[in-house]
Scaffold this motif. Sequence first.
Motif, short mmCIF file in Angstrom:
data_model
loop_
_atom_site.label_atom_id
_atom_site.label_comp_id
_atom_site.label_asym_id
_atom_site.label_seq_id
_atom_site.Cartn_x
_atom_site.Cartn_y
_atom_site.Cartn_z
N LEU A 1 -11.32 -2.34 -2.50
CA LEU A 1 -11.43 -1.03 -3.04
C LEU A 1 -9.99 -0.54 -3.74
O LEU A 1 -9.88 -0.25 -4.87
CB LEU A 1 -11.92 -0.12 -2.09
CG LEU A 1 -12.07 1.39 -2.55
CD1 LEU A 1 -13.30 1.34 -3.79
CD2 LEU A 1 -12.29 2.29 -1.41
N LEU A 2 -9.02 -1.27 -2.98
CA LEU A 2 -7.67 -0.60 -3.50
C LEU A 2 -7.42 -1.46 -4.76
O LEU A 2 -6.70 -1.04 -5.74
CB LEU A 2 -6.52 -1.06 -2.48
CG LEU A 2 -5.29 -0.86 -2.77
CD1 LEU A 2 -4.73 0.57 -3.13
CD2 LEU A 2 -4.13 -1.46 -1.83
N ALA B 1 -5.93 3.79 3.78
CA ALA B 1 -6.52 2.96 4.79
C ALA B 1 -6.08 1.52 4.83
O ALA B 1 -5.94 1.14 6.03
CB ALA B 1 -8.22 2.69 3.99
N VAL B 2 -5.51 0.82 3.71
CA VAL B 2 -4.96 -0.29 3.75
C VAL B 2 -3.72 -0.23 4.74
O VAL B 2 -3.26 -1.11 5.24
CB VAL B 2 -4.64 -0.83 2.40
CG1 VAL B 2 -4.26 -2.34 2.66
CG2 VAL B 2 -6.20 -1.34 1.97
N TRP C 1 -7.09 -0.17 8.27
CA TRP C 1 -8.50 0.35 8.50
C TRP C 1 -9.68 -0.57 7.78
O TRP C 1 -9.78 -0.25 6.47
CB TRP C 1 -8.76 1.70 8.69
CG TRP C 1 -10.29 2.26 9.22
CD1 TRP C 1 -10.36 2.34 10.30
CD2 TRP C 1 -11.04 2.92 8.23
NE1 TRP C 1 -11.82 2.79 10.22
CE2 TRP C 1 -12.28 3.01 8.97
CE3 TRP C 1 -11.42 2.74 6.73
CZ2 TRP C 1 -13.44 3.44 8.53
CZ3 TRP C 1 -12.47 3.21 6.51
CH2 TRP C 1 -13.52 3.39 7.10
N ARG C 2 -10.52 -1.32 8.39
CA ARG C 2 -11.56 -1.95 7.37
C ARG C 2 -10.93 -2.73 6.31
O ARG C 2 -11.28 -2.59 5.12
CB ARG C 2 -12.64 -1.25 7.22
CG ARG C 2 -13.21 -0.29 8.35
CD ARG C 2 -14.12 -0.95 9.24
NE ARG C 2 -14.71 -0.48 10.14
CZ ARG C 2 -15.29 -0.94 11.11
NH1 ARG C 2 -15.83 -2.16 10.94
NH2 ARG C 2 -15.75 -0.21 12.06
N THR C 3 -9.81 -3.35 6.60
CA THR C 3 -8.97 -4.24 5.52
C THR C 3 -9.69 -4.95 4.47
O THR C 3 -9.44 -5.10 3.32
CB THR C 3 -7.65 -4.88 6.20
OG1 THR C 3 -7.24 -3.87 7.25
CG2 THR C 3 -6.65 -4.88 5.19
N THR D 1 -11.60 -2.29 2.25
CA THR D 1 -10.53 -1.37 1.68
C THR D 1 -9.48 -2.07 0.71
O THR D 1 -9.19 -1.43 -0.03
CB THR D 1 -9.94 -0.52 2.60
OG1 THR D 1 -9.19 -1.20 3.57
CG2 THR D 1 -10.83 0.28 3.45
N SER D 2 -9.14 -3.33 0.92
CA SER D 2 -8.21 -3.98 0.06
C SER D 2 -8.93 -4.23 -1.16
O SER D 2 -8.27 -4.14 -2.24
CB SER D 2 -7.79 -5.32 0.76
OG SER D 2 -8.87 -6.19 1.08
N ALA E 1 -7.92 4.51 -0.29
CA ALA E 1 -8.24 3.06 -0.07
C ALA E 1 -6.57 2.61 0.24
O ALA E 1 -6.55 1.97 1.18
CB ALA E 1 -8.53 2.23 -1.25
N SER F 1 0.81 -1.19 -0.09
CA SER F 1 -0.05 -0.03 -0.03
C SER F 1 0.95 1.31 0.10
O SER F 1 0.53 2.33 -0.72
CB SER F 1 -1.02 -0.18 1.11
OG SER F 1 -0.08 0.08 2.48
#
Length: 390
Positions: free
Chosen positions: A118-119, A105-106, A110-112, A115-116, A102, A41
């Motif tokens: 989304l990434l 966040a990763v 956070w909320r992986t 968000t992973s 994203a 990330s």
Amino acid sequence: MTTPTATRPAERLARLLPRLLAPITTVRAPYQAAFFRIGLSSVVLAFLLREWPNRRVLYGNHSPLSFDLAQVLIREERTFTVLAWGDGGLWFETVYAVTIAAALAVLLGWRTRGTSVLLMGGVLSIINRNTLVGDGGDNVVRIMVIYLVFTRCAQVWSLDARRARRRAGLPGHDRAGLLLWAVAGAVLIPLSSHPTHGWALVFWTLWAVQGLWYAADLRFPRHEARAVLDAAASMLHNCAMLAIAAQVCLIYATAGWYKIQGSRWQEGSALYYALHLDYFAPWPALSAFLAGSTLLVLALTYLTVMAQVAFPFTLANRRVKNVLLAVMIAEHLGIAVVLGIPFLSLAMVVCDAVFLPTAFLIALGARCGRLAERLRSLPAQTARTVASTG
């Protein structure tokens, strides 16, 4: 009524089954996965921020690869990108900004789980918009962000892990997580109306699995169904980590064996010619200094080939693997500085991290934790010093 002799085999099997499944239902390499998450990330975040001034020319509506030509390329390569849905500047800016968010966040963990994903969607969308400007680093990142989705990379060193420790033993469900899950479902609805070569099914499947996980947490927090889901997630994580390791070995083996077939690599002069390419000479004086030593060029050329070819075979011996791993990381850092291709090198260093010893990573995490504590206490110490001197 069953006899004691009939129940004994069943009881033995019930006691033996957890032991047999324990090696594959236990999360393996959690620290390596966390380092991989943070490193990957960080590479994506640094790349997007670095290309911020040129983002529209490279991947946006100002690109020399027009929207119509990009559509043709996307259809031929059968790739996924949400930037094929429209050529507006606002749409591109939204996708680019969401991908940066994203990645951050990763990085923080956070909320992986969400968000992973989304990434992954954001990275694939941006890079696949114009694959003609990419290099090997882009290919590595595209592959690894897909693997990252299937890992439990937030078990340690993450905000998710801290929230799990705080919520341990507390009743109730994750309302914020349910809200984000519902929003994700609403966002996925337009995805189904666009041709995505099967990617819509992938995203909907991941969304449904996450919903099943929330339902098990809410209705069966201590039921066998929750344990089965946890064991399945752990097995998927272990398979993903194994796939990452295999991918790294494949990259090195392919690169090494292809180099062996080249006459310049066989005679030991390949690095000499690379150092004389203007495109790969951010520090001309340094490149000229290295190219001026025939013995050094010969040694580095042969060392590169031998390290890449030998790397997959050294995994059977822990000590040899650790030594060669240090050599490979040093080589990538050297390439980043001398040849000026930092993101390819950093991406490979992050991939190499899955082979780092757990004890080393734990010690590294402890040292970083102590450093963070010192930085947090620095303002208070400064204030006390100023008050005492005043």
